[in-house]
Design an enzyme around this catalytic site. Structure first.
Site, PDB file in Angstrom:
ATOM      1  N   ASP A 104       0.835  -1.189   0.000  1.00 23.94           N
ATOM      2  CA  ASP A 104       0.000   0.000   0.000  1.00 23.94           C
ATOM      3  C   ASP A 104       0.872   1.242   0.000  1.00 23.94           C
ATOM      4  OD1 ASP A 104      -2.266  -1.561   0.106  1.00 23.94           O
ATOM      5  OD2 ASP A 104      -2.664  -1.227   2.213  1.00 23.94           O
TER       6      ASP A 104
ATOM      7  N   HIS B  64      -0.365  -1.370  -4.459  1.00 27.77           N
ATOM      8  CA  HIS B  64      -1.661  -0.693  -4.423  1.00 27.77           C
ATOM      9  C   HIS B  64      -1.398   0.794  -4.244  1.00 27.77           C
ATOM     10  CE1 HIS B  64      -5.795  -0.353  -2.180  1.00 27.77           C
ATOM     11  NE2 HIS B  64      -5.722   0.407  -3.258  1.00 27.77           N
TER      12      HIS B  64
ATOM     13  N   GLY C 230      -7.184   3.529   3.192  1.00 24.23           N
ATOM     14  CA  GLY C 230      -6.357   4.457   3.949  1.00 24.23           C
ATOM     15  C   GLY C 230      -6.000   4.023   5.350  1.00 24.23           C
TER      16      GLY C 230
ATOM     17  N   GLY D 262      -7.241  -2.389   9.736  1.00 21.31           N
ATOM     18  CA  GLY D 262      -8.014  -2.804  10.897  1.00 21.31           C
ATOM     19  C   GLY D 262      -9.495  -2.495  10.843  1.00 21.31           C
TER      20      GLY D 262
ATOM     21  N   ASP E 216      -9.687  -6.268  -0.817  1.00 23.17           N
ATOM     22  CA  ASP E 216      -8.734  -5.746   0.164  1.00 23.17           C
ATOM     23  C   ASP E 216      -9.518  -5.020   1.244  1.00 23.17           C
ATOM     24  OD1 ASP E 216      -6.634  -4.622   1.600  1.00 23.17           O
ATOM     25  OD2 ASP E 216      -5.834  -3.473  -0.085  1.00 23.17           O
TER      26      ASP E 216
ATOM     27  N   GLY F  15      -4.334  -8.229   5.787  1.00 22.63           N
ATOM     28  CA  GLY F  15      -3.392  -7.403   6.541  1.00 22.63           C
ATOM     29  C   GLY F  15      -3.470  -7.679   8.022  1.00 22.63           C
TER      30      GLY F  15
END
Length: 182
Positions: free
Chosen positions: A1, A32, A108, A111, A141, A163
């Site tokens: 990212d 990404h 952005g 979690g 994602d 992630g």
């Protein structure tokens, strides 16, 4: 990212990080770009053939130009869609892309909770791909974990980015095996 603090309010991993990854692995990278006007920033990165580069439809007024710029670098081009962006934004580029990245959280921040309603986009993309005989990859994602990855697979997702569920796990190796077994 890769985040620029403009398209999304966060900054992460920059050009040097991509160079370090390139120096330490021979596998293709999945990059990404959550940046404004990504087509003008591709030269900042050390890209290789077979890398996957996702550009957001919302980040540029010239998505065709952005996709073409990625392809001109020899990379596989993915068009990314925010949760609120309909798949009709891809209408004129589905023949040009190698994949669609369906964001299942707002881009952005890690979690976040998985937005299950985004899976309808995946189902529609899967059906359109089959109907037209196309071969683009469908990727998700955001908020992907052991439970939601099953829903992703059922919706036609080919690749799910994980992630927090992996990097926050007590035993990452075991968690990775569980995720890969789906």
């Amino acid at each position: 990212d890769i985040m620029d603090g403009s398209f999304v309010p966060n900054y992460t991993l920059g050009t040097d990080f991509v160079k370090i990854l390139k120096a330490n692995t021979a596998i293709p990278l999945d990059i990404h770009l959550m940046v404004e006007n990504p087509e003008s920033k591709l030269d900042w990165f050390q890209l290789s053939a077979d890398d996957y580069v996702a550009v957001h439809c919302e980040s540029t007024p010239h998505i065709h130009k952005a996709v073409a710029a990625v392809k001109n670098k020899g990379c596989r081009a993915l068009a990314a869609l925010n949760p609120g962006t309909p798949i009709c934004a891809l209408e004129n580029i589905t023949d040009d892309i190698d994949g669609v990245l369906v964001m299942t959280v707002e881009p952005g921040f890690g979690g976040q909770k998985f937005m299950a309603d985004c899976l309808e986009k995946c189902r529609k993309l899967r059906d359109e791909r089959a109907k037209r005989g196309l071969s683009f990859m469908i990727q998700t994602d955001g908020g992907v974990n052991r439970q939601t990855i099953i829903d992703c697979k059922d919706a036609g997702v080919d690749c799910a980015v994980v992630g927090s569920a992996l990097f926050g796990a007590e035993n990452r190796e075991e968690e990775l095996k569980l995720l890969q077994s789906v």
